[in-house]
Design a protein around this motif. Sequence first.
Motif, mmCIF file in Angstrom:
data_model
loop_
_atom_site.group_PDB
_atom_site.id
_atom_site.type_symbol
_atom_site.label_atom_id
_atom_site.label_comp_id
_atom_site.label_asym_id
_atom_site.label_seq_id
_atom_site.Cartn_x
_atom_site.Cartn_y
_atom_site.Cartn_z
ATOM 1 N N ILE A 91 8.645 4.613 -6.480
ATOM 2 C CA ILE A 91 7.921 5.713 -7.100
ATOM 3 C C ILE A 91 7.593 6.741 -6.027
ATOM 4 C CG2 ILE A 91 5.896 6.367 -8.469
ATOM 5 C CD1 ILE A 91 7.628 4.227 -9.848
ATOM 6 N N VAL A 92 7.711 8.024 -6.374
ATOM 7 C CA VAL A 92 7.357 9.123 -5.474
ATOM 8 C C VAL A 92 6.398 10.055 -6.205
ATOM 9 C CG1 VAL A 92 8.231 11.092 -4.167
ATOM 10 C CG2 VAL A 92 9.587 9.010 -4.317
ATOM 11 N N THR A 93 5.314 10.431 -5.537
ATOM 12 C CA THR A 93 4.377 11.408 -6.093
ATOM 13 C C THR A 93 4.241 12.568 -5.115
ATOM 14 O OG1 THR A 93 2.469 10.274 -5.121
ATOM 15 C CG2 THR A 93 3.069 9.673 -7.376
ATOM 16 N N THR A 96 3.734 10.905 -1.438
ATOM 17 C CA THR A 96 3.367 9.496 -1.327
ATOM 18 C C THR A 96 4.414 8.658 -2.034
ATOM 19 O OG1 THR A 96 1.012 9.981 -1.191
ATOM 20 C CG2 THR A 96 1.614 7.778 -1.913
ATOM 21 N N SER A 97 4.798 7.556 -1.396
ATOM 22 C CA SER A 97 5.777 6.628 -1.961
ATOM 23 C C SER A 97 5.157 5.248 -2.080
ATOM 24 C CB SER A 97 7.006 6.528 -1.057
ATOM 25 O OG SER A 97 7.598 7.779 -0.887
ATOM 26 N N PHE A 98 5.520 4.552 -3.148
ATOM 27 C CA PHE A 98 5.132 3.158 -3.306
ATOM 28 C C PHE A 98 6.138 2.487 -4.231
ATOM 29 C CE2 PHE A 98 2.593 5.709 -6.220
ATOM 30 C CZ PHE A 98 2.723 5.066 -7.440
ATOM 31 N N THR A 99 6.081 1.171 -4.292
ATOM 32 C CA THR A 99 6.995 0.404 -5.129
ATOM 33 C C THR A 99 6.195 -0.365 -6.168
ATOM 34 O OG1 THR A 99 8.559 0.179 -3.300
ATOM 35 C CG2 THR A 99 8.802 -1.359 -5.128
ATOM 36 N N LEU A 100 6.678 -0.315 -7.414
ATOM 37 C CA LEU A 100 6.053 -1.056 -8.510
ATOM 38 C C LEU A 100 6.886 -2.285 -8.839
ATOM 39 C CD1 LEU A 100 4.924 1.273 -11.447
ATOM 40 C CD2 LEU A 100 3.530 0.116 -9.748
ATOM 41 N N ASP A 143 0.841 -1.197 0.000
ATOM 42 C CA ASP A 143 0.000 0.000 0.000
ATOM 43 C C ASP A 143 0.877 1.248 0.000
ATOM 44 O OD1 ASP A 143 -2.328 -1.482 0.057
ATOM 45 O OD2 ASP A 143 -2.573 -1.339 2.223
ATOM 46 N N PRO A 144 0.442 2.304 -0.671
ATOM 47 C CA PRO A 144 1.220 3.554 -0.679
ATOM 48 C C PRO A 144 1.334 4.140 0.728
ATOM 49 C CG PRO A 144 -0.520 3.616 -2.328
ATOM 50 C CD PRO A 144 -0.766 2.407 -1.486
ATOM 51 N N GLU A 145 2.448 4.836 0.959
ATOM 52 C CA GLU A 145 2.671 5.514 2.241
ATOM 53 C C GLU A 145 2.721 7.016 1.999
ATOM 54 O OE1 GLU A 145 6.238 3.934 3.936
ATOM 55 O OE2 GLU A 145 5.480 1.882 3.893
ATOM 56 N N GLU A 193 14.932 6.437 -8.007
ATOM 57 C CA GLU A 193 13.486 6.470 -7.849
ATOM 58 C C GLU A 193 12.895 7.244 -9.014
ATOM 59 O OE1 GLU A 193 12.940 8.305 -4.034
ATOM 60 O OE2 GLU A 193 13.325 10.294 -4.804
ATOM 61 N N VAL A 194 11.639 6.979 -9.301
ATOM 62 C CA VAL A 194 10.922 7.700 -10.335
ATOM 63 C C VAL A 194 10.023 8.717 -9.661
ATOM 64 C CG1 VAL A 194 9.210 7.511 -12.186
ATOM 65 C CG2 VAL A 194 11.025 5.802 -11.967
#
Length: 126
Positions: free
Chosen positions: A51-53, A27-31, A14-16, A93-94
């Motif tokens: 991934i970072v948004t 928000t960070s998550f891994t693909l 789940d995104p953090e 990271e993207v």
Amino acid sequence: MLNRIVLIGRLTRDPEMRYTSNGIAVTSFTLAVQRNYANQQGEREVDFINIVTWRKLAEHCAQYLSKGQLVAVEGSLQIRKNESGGRTYINPEVVADNVRFLERPKEQNQGQEQTDDFWNDFDVPF
């Protein structure tokens, strides 16, 4: 110069989401992204990409994405360097500026049905 990346994969967790000291959402998550070719054993290997948004996109990702969901991410590659104990660690990271939800999110509330017009309810681009 050009620094663009397009990925399609599934979230590994789940995104953090957190907020910076200035109140900006991050928000960070891994693909998990499968490679296009098989290895010598005939298996397709998987790369795990961080991934970072930021800002509104970060809030939407945190709210609507969950582990296992298929998404497309468009952004740029960023390399962060950290030093610890005399060693330098490189963390690629993207930084995403566009995240497309390729599957419907899990229902927020059990028993509440989503309509076919679910995606039309949003007035902000994903």
